[in-house]
Write a protein that holds these residues in place. Sequence first.
Motif, PDB file in Angstrom:
ATOM      1  N   ALA A   1      13.829  90.582 -48.725  1.00 14.18           N
ATOM      2  CA  ALA A   1      14.348  90.338 -47.381  1.00 14.18           C
ATOM      3  C   ALA A   1      13.342  89.534 -46.571  1.00 14.18           C
ATOM      4  CB  ALA A   1      14.646  91.654 -46.675  1.00 14.18           C
ATOM      5  N   ASP A   2      13.868  88.766 -45.631  1.00 13.96           N
ATOM      6  CA  ASP A   2      13.045  88.065 -44.651  1.00 13.96           C
ATOM      7  C   ASP A   2      13.265  88.719 -43.295  1.00 13.96           C
ATOM      8  OD1 ASP A   2      11.660  85.530 -45.768  1.00 13.96           O
ATOM      9  OD2 ASP A   2      13.643  85.514 -46.704  1.00 13.96           O
ATOM     10  N   VAL A   3      12.162  89.178 -42.686  1.00 17.75           N
ATOM     11  CA  VAL A   3      12.199  89.884 -41.408  1.00 17.75           C
ATOM     12  C   VAL A   3      11.568  88.964 -40.366  1.00 17.75           C
ATOM     13  CG1 VAL A   3      11.574  91.993 -40.194  1.00 17.75           C
ATOM     14  CG2 VAL A   3      11.914  92.040 -42.680  1.00 17.75           C
ATOM     15  N   THR A   4      12.368  88.526 -39.394  1.00 12.95           N
ATOM     16  CA  THR A   4      11.937  87.465 -38.488  1.00 12.95           C
ATOM     17  C   THR A   4      12.128  87.855 -37.037  1.00 12.95           C
ATOM     18  OG1 THR A   4      12.641  85.835 -40.155  1.00 12.95           O
ATOM     19  CG2 THR A   4      12.253  85.023 -37.914  1.00 12.95           C
ATOM     20  N   CYS A   5      11.125  87.584 -36.222  1.00 16.12           N
ATOM     21  CA  CYS A   5      11.303  87.696 -34.770  1.00 16.12           C
ATOM     22  C   CYS A   5      12.097  86.472 -34.318  1.00 16.12           C
ATOM     23  CB  CYS A   5       9.953  87.754 -34.062  1.00 16.12           C
ATOM     24  SG  CYS A   5      10.107  87.692 -32.256  1.00 16.12           S
ATOM     25  N   LEU A   6      13.364  86.668 -34.043  1.00 15.39           N
ATOM     26  CA  LEU A   6      14.219  85.549 -33.643  1.00 15.39           C
ATOM     27  C   LEU A   6      13.892  85.097 -32.228  1.00 15.39           C
ATOM     28  CD1 LEU A   6      16.702  83.871 -34.665  1.00 15.39           C
ATOM     29  CD2 LEU A   6      18.103  85.426 -33.290  1.00 15.39           C
ATOM     30  N   ALA A   7      13.629  86.061 -31.353  1.00 14.94           N
ATOM     31  CA  ALA A   7      13.305  85.711 -29.965  1.00 14.94           C
ATOM     32  C   ALA A   7      12.641  86.899 -29.281  1.00 14.94           C
ATOM     33  CB  ALA A   7      14.569  85.313 -29.205  1.00 14.94           C
ATOM     34  N   THR A   8      11.645  86.620 -28.476  1.00 20.23           N
ATOM     35  CA  THR A   8      11.030  87.651 -27.643  1.00 20.23           C
ATOM     36  C   THR A   8      11.903  87.870 -26.407  1.00 20.23           C
ATOM     37  OG1 THR A   8       9.729  86.072 -26.374  1.00 20.23           O
ATOM     38  CG2 THR A   8       8.739  86.933 -28.412  1.00 20.23           C
ATOM     39  N   ALA A   9      11.597  88.901 -25.642  1.00 24.82           N
ATOM     40  CA  ALA A   9      12.350  89.168 -24.417  1.00 24.82           C
ATOM     41  C   ALA A   9      12.248  87.988 -23.449  1.00 24.82           C
ATOM     42  CB  ALA A   9      11.839  90.450 -23.766  1.00 24.82           C
ATOM     43  N   GLU A  10      11.078  87.388 -23.387  1.00 23.86           N
ATOM     44  CA  GLU A  10      10.878  86.242 -22.487  1.00 23.86           C
ATOM     45  C   GLU A  10      11.688  85.035 -22.949  1.00 23.86           C
ATOM     46  OE1 GLU A  10       8.446  88.081 -23.841  1.00 23.86           O
ATOM     47  OE2 GLU A  10       8.001  89.230 -22.009  1.00 23.86           O
TER      48      GLU A  10
END
Length: 424
Positions: free
Chosen positions: A194-203
């Motif tokens: 699997a690839d685990v990615t931060c798609l977007a931060t809250a900002e």
Amino acid sequence: MKIRTRKKSYDAVMALPKGKHRKPMHPNFLLQSIIRIAAMPDLRSTRFQYRTHGMEKIKGQPCLILMNHSSFIDLMMASKIFYPMPYGIVCTSDGFVGKEWLMRLLGCIPTQKFVSDVTLIRDMEYMLKEKKTSVLMYPEASYSFDGTATPLPRKMGVLLKKLGVPVVTVITQGAFARDPLYNGLQKRKVRTSADVTCLATAEEIKSKTVRELDDMLDAAFTFDNFAWQKENRIEIKEKFRADGLERILYKCPHCGTEGKMEGKGIPLTCHHCGKVWVLDTLGQLQATDGETEYAHIPDWYAWERAQVRQELEAGTYRMEADVDIGIMVDFKAIYKVGTGHLSHCDEGFRLTGCDGKLEYTQGALACYGLYADYYWYEIGDMICIGNQDVLYYCFPKDSGDVVARSRLATEELYKMKKRRPTTA
């Protein structure tokens, strides 16, 4: 896995008190640990590994986790990736049947697939902001039939903005190839990752438009498991690999006949014209004689979608099926209430039965997708329709092409109706 069922008359079921809404609970760490341990044999057998991308940007923050849905091992992968971080799971409401207490303790949040559910958003907000706990959600809502992404709800970006927390995507490889839905729960020997990615931060979510967020999600949830298998030379040598393939490849591209296909062993056969295709170890189809119309399974499925679309545009599409009927009104059981008839046309679904006592209609714009499954809880192939008060589980007595064809028609019909201009 099975589900609790009870035989009951339609009148008795409809007289049952409806369950009251309950706020989700913070997941029990001991139970999460047990689930983590129970997942180890399957993850070890598939040599599961995962890669992270940009996750350092959100360390320690509650986040919304969006994961693609291929097979039951998805949950096991999540338990490995995120343990010991607590997280709740948005779960189909029938998953609570007969085990509500357990699902609550695990932090699960019940919802009805492809049914408008405004309480779900409130529950997710409660978990993220008051319980400071992450939430795992499968935005596709259903397992992939053909190994490609199923449609996502439109304006998911609105939800992301409302929640205002970081978004993480988990895209798996090998989970579909190991246990495709059509193959009757027969597991193959395939490695998973699997690839685990931060798609977007809250900002970043605050700074982007809803359209931009939707486009990001669409890009993240674009994949083709059969193409991945071929490109990575993943050989599946099991002799049952074509079993049940007719569930998705129900129409013969050679003679155009529906409902006469059969996948058994490694061949896929049309019993109307006699043409045979063989599913090779890399997931590609080859005709034993003459032209191979579609070597790539998703291309065949896309052709069937186009055929259904043409029928809808011409006004000739119709599905008719005699069905056994199960009803869910609470988390105690799926109530078997008898038999009936399910039909589908360009106006939507109509279900009748139970000696004339049951009549339910569902318009074409009720939802963009259809909750449909194969060998559902080991009962049979299933189509589910309904609303927030009651769900109807319809089990076609002669499955044929009913399930996949109805799902394709529901998706295409929604797109057609949604885009059609209204007159004053």
